[in-house]
Design an enzyme around this catalytic site. Structure first.
Site, PDB file in Angstrom:
ATOM      1  N   GLY A  93      98.648  31.637   7.469  1.00  0.00           N
ATOM      2  CA  GLY A  93      99.085  30.470   6.908  1.00  0.00           C
ATOM      3  C   GLY A  93      99.515  29.650   7.638  1.00  0.00           C
ATOM      4  N   HIS A  94     100.499  28.837   6.910  1.00  0.00           N
ATOM      5  CA  HIS A  94     101.021  27.575   7.545  1.00  0.00           C
ATOM      6  C   HIS A  94     102.318  28.228   8.623  1.00  0.00           C
ATOM      7  CE1 HIS A  94     103.019  23.645   7.933  1.00  0.00           C
ATOM      8  NE2 HIS A  94     104.395  24.068   7.612  1.00  0.00           N
ATOM      9  N   PHE A  95     102.804  29.311   8.442  1.00  0.00           N
ATOM     10  CA  PHE A  95     103.954  30.002   9.312  1.00  0.00           C
ATOM     11  C   PHE A  95     103.099  30.973  10.016  1.00  0.00           C
ATOM     12  CE2 PHE A  95     106.764  28.146   6.258  1.00  0.00           C
ATOM     13  CZ  PHE A  95     107.619  27.863   6.909  1.00  0.00           C
TER      14      PHE A  95
END
Length: 288
Positions: A265-267
């Protein structure tokens, strides 16, 4: 057993802002330097595992921006991306950093690219992790969020919805193939900082200013073409805000860049630090 680095925590005054930062103390004096620029809604603590992985051989430095983490800004601080870049530039000057690579994640991309425009002679290379600089990299959700304006009915409410614990957790979990690898401590700590007095107001101001970044995309792309910095691009393809197309777009201006995509994901560091850290270590050693 891998050597764990010493990690210093300190505060410095930059134009009235008490900037908190953490940095590793490597074993050798000539160690490559990597300036770690964090994203929203987190702070320098997002890099703890990366610092542990690389800090014995590399000097990793991670400041908290005004409005984030442990940094304390005066009540009249103006929260724009230009001002965040001002403070980071002052921080770099205060530390006397002469040559360093930058890790650009999320908000770190517009902050770091502003710094690169101002001080190109300092930048040895870029590590870009879900840090967007191309319109094609914006998801529909991101485009809608960026389009919000203060005069629109309900716009501030939409931003504040993202500043809740549910909104913060959403940013970590969405697109993560293995959510069991995510530590709930991280979004809980992020939310603690978001809930401090004045922090939500700061984030609302930055959200409304985000369109200033999109307006500068063409200029940043021109900067990349002109200066051709070595670049390592590592990207979580499940990011709900910054899509895979934004990662690939960098190759248009930096055709020699290395691109590595992760089912994250984003992180992406939260779940793939074991794969990403060696790529960064190899990249930094080649920029010496």
């Amino acid at each position: 057993m891998n050597r764990l680095p010493l990690v210093r925590h300190a505060d410095v005054d930059i134009d009235g802002v008490a900037v908190h930062y953490r940095e590793s103390v490597p074993d050798r004096a000539d160690a490559p330097v990597l300036l770690l620029l964090h994203g929203f809604p987190t702070a320098s603590h997002q890099f703890d595992r990366l610092i542990d992985a690389l800090g014995a051989d590399h000097r990793l430095i991670a400041p908290d921006y005004p409005g984030f983490g442990q940094t304390a800004a005066p009540a009249d601080f103006t929260y724009t991306f230009d001002r965040l870049a001002d403070i980071v530039e002052g921080f770099v000057e205060h530390l006397g950093l002469q040559r360093f690579a930058m890790y650009l994640f999320d908000f770190g991309a517009p902050v770091g690219l502003r710094l690169a425009e101002r001080r190109p002679e300092l930048v040895t290379g870029l590590v870009v992790q879900n840090g967007n600089a191309y319109t094609e990299g914006l998801s529909d959700a991101a485009r809608g969020f960026i389009a919000l304006a203060p005069e629109q009915t309900g716009a501030e409410g939409r931003i504040r919805d993202l500043l809740t614990l549910e909104g913060t957790r959403f940013q970590y979990e969405t697109g993560a193939r293995h959510p069991e690898l995510l530590s709930p401590d991280h979004w809980t700590l992020d939310q603690h900082y978001l809930d401090l007095p004045g922090r939500k107001e700061a984030q609302v101001a930055l959200a409304f200013d985000y369109k200033s970044n999109v307006e500068r995309y063409a200029g940043w792309q021109a900067w990349l073409r002109k200066h051709t910095p070595p670049a390592l691009i590592v990207w979580g393809t499940g990011d709900p805000f910054f899509t895979e197309a934004g990662a690939r777009a960098y190759l248009r201006d930096l055709p020699e860049a290395e691109l590595h995509l992760f089912d994250a994901g984003h992180f992406a560091l939260e779940t793939h630090v074991g794969e990403i850290a060696p790529l960064i270590a190899d990249f930094l050693e080649r920029q010496r």
